[in-house]
Design a protein around this motif. Structure first.
Motif, PDB file in Angstrom:
ATOM      1  N   LEU A  95       0.812  -1.208   0.000  1.00 48.28           N
ATOM      2  CA  LEU A  95       0.000   0.000   0.000  1.00 48.28           C
ATOM      3  C   LEU A  95       0.846   1.259   0.000  1.00 48.28           C
ATOM      4  N   PRO A  97       1.736   4.686  -0.722  1.00 48.44           N
ATOM      5  CA  PRO A  97       0.823   5.739  -1.182  1.00 48.44           C
ATOM      6  C   PRO A  97       1.418   6.616  -2.274  1.00 48.44           C
ATOM      7  N   THR A 147      -8.676  -1.766  -0.625  1.00 52.71           N
ATOM      8  CA  THR A 147      -7.846  -0.569  -0.624  1.00 52.71           C
ATOM      9  C   THR A 147      -6.722  -0.695  -1.641  1.00 52.71           C
ATOM     10  N   VAL A 151      -5.998   1.821  -4.819  1.00 53.51           N
ATOM     11  CA  VAL A 151      -4.755   2.518  -5.143  1.00 53.51           C
ATOM     12  C   VAL A 151      -4.450   2.389  -6.633  1.00 53.51           C
ATOM     13  N   ALA A 173      -9.581   2.806   2.867  1.00 58.37           N
ATOM     14  CA  ALA A 173      -8.326   2.840   3.620  1.00 58.37           C
ATOM     15  C   ALA A 173      -8.566   3.235   5.072  1.00 58.37           C
ATOM     16  N   CYS A 193      -2.202   2.611   6.381  1.00 51.68           N
ATOM     17  CA  CYS A 193      -3.547   2.758   5.805  1.00 51.68           C
ATOM     18  C   CYS A 193      -3.997   4.211   5.860  1.00 51.68           C
ATOM     19  N   VAL A 196      -2.415   6.355   3.175  1.00 52.44           N
ATOM     20  CA  VAL A 196      -3.105   6.201   1.889  1.00 52.44           C
ATOM     21  C   VAL A 196      -4.391   7.018   1.892  1.00 52.44           C
TER      22      VAL A 196
END
Length: 403
Positions: A95, A97, A147, A151, A173, A193, A196
């Motif tokens: 994840l 970002p 999530t 992305v 997220a 999380c 993000v």
């Protein structure tokens, strides 16, 4: 940390002393640097908890849990197993970002132009509704995957589609972060999380979502005895509230501030924040359908905790009882926290303390909540080495997270 651009370390001599004496375990964000400094894996340095060691994937000779690298179709190494390993290791590498780096106009993500943002958001909303009565780990895995999908979709989208997808990604997220922090006790995962979610809120241009994400981020340093960092995040969140954000968000932010101040020992400031929260709470229902984790009952819960930390036990008991009475079907997880605080409000009555803590443990057997068990453990010393205390210790040992 400075070498890789992490200029704010939050470290001091006392922090390192606590590591060296075993009083506190280094947070995941420090572990990766300690591994680099000593040139040894986290497991050899004693940086992993027993639970993390159990869930750590066994990587030897290019194999993971007996599965050759690149192999497919092994049911023992499915998506859920991978996600459990990531959660147990306190890492979230998938994840990263990078939403701010849009794909080139001529090179969109495959299929992203055909995605309906409303469909993506509808799934995120459905997972949020499942939060109140679902086992946390499987729901985290589903939210994590959604999530991760978001992305990729946002990075490949443009224009209004990108904005709409980003708004849905914030909600997905944010849910994953809440599950990681409050339900599963994994602050490092929650931080990833929330990062993000915050980046996505900027893409969406939604001040209410941004304020809410920042408020959730403040809990992490606030619970980790770093009120200064928490206050900075809350100040940033309140800035967003000047842009026509629903007043209920401001009310909740004052409650978050109240709990953080209470934990830092600033009891008078904590009570003042409750006054501000009550003044900000709107009379009409909120138009923010996704803002379903705060209402008048939750305000009573925050107020009860603030009164408890000041030693005003009668006021704490009054507000906490009101909170317990007003909790609806979506308050099952919060109930364990309220019951534990009620036990604390009867600090000289061993029978009442044991009764309320027993009720809290009963609630945790059906709706696991890491924050709830932490609160039970915080109140447990009030019983000392009594019959009630020993019985409660057995109940706590028998209690295990619902996976």
């Amino acid at each position: 940390m400075d070498h890789v651009g992490e200029t704010y370390t939050g470290l001091c001599a006392n922090t390192v002393r606590r590591w060296e004496t075993g009083e506190r375990r280094p947070e995941p964000r420090y572990r990766k640097h300690l591994v680099t400094v000593f040139g040894k894996p986290a497991s050899e340095l004693g940086l992993l908890t027993p639970d993390e060691l159990k869930m750590r994937p066994d990587i030897t000779m290019g194999r993971v849990d007996g599965m050759p690298s690149g192999a497919t179709g092994d049911a023992s190494w499915d998506r859920a197993t991978v996600l459990r390993a990531l959660l147990g290791a306190g890492a979230l590498p998938l994840l990263s970002p990078l939403l701010s780096v849009a794909s080139a106009e001529g090179d969109p993500q495959p299929g992203s132009s055909q995605v309906d943002p409303e469909t993506y958001t509808k799934i995120a909303n459905g997972q949020r509704e499942l939060y109140w009565n679902s086992p946390p780990r499987p729901l985290f895995e589903a939210s994590f995957a959604h999530t991760h999908l978001g992305v990729a979709l946002v990075r490949g989208a443009h224009g209004t589609q990108r904005v709409a997808l980003a708004a849905g990604l914030v909600q997905s997220a944010l849910l994953a972060g809440r599950l990681a922090f409050f339900d599963l006790g994994q602050p490092a995962v929650a931080t990833r999380c929330y990062e993000v979610a915050l980046t996505a809120s900027k893409e969406a241009g939604d001040h209410a979502l941004a304020a809410t994400v920042l408020g959730h981020m403040a809990f992490i340093p606030g619970f980790n005895q770093d009120p200064g960092s928490a206050r900075n995040l809350l100040a940033a969140a309140l800035q967003h509230c000047w842009h026509g954000v629903d007043p209920i968000v401001r009310s909740w932010l004052h409650c978050v501030s109240s709990e953080i101040e209470a934990r830092s020992g600033a009891s008078a400031t904590s009570r003042h924040q409750i006054d501000l929260a009550e003044a900000s709470l709107p009379n009409a229902p909120s138009d923010l359908a996704w803002f379903d984790f705060y209402d008048a009952a939750r305000l009573d819960s925050f107020a009860g905790y603030a009164a408890l930390t000041t030693g005003d036990h009668p006021e704490a008991a009054r507000r906490l009882t009101a909170a317990a009475d007003r909790l609806g079907a979506q308050g099952s997880k919060q109930r364990s926290v309220i019951l534990a605080d009620l036990a604390g409000a009867h600090g000289r009555d061993g029978d009442r303390i044991a009764d309320y803590l027993g009720q809290a443990i009963d609630a945790l057997t059906t709706d696991w909540y890491a924050t709830g068990i932490d609160r039970v453990r915080a109140i447990r010393p009030l019983l000392g080495d009594s019959k009630h205390g020993r019985h409660l210790d057995g109940q706590i040992r028998a209690l295990s997270p619902i996976s």
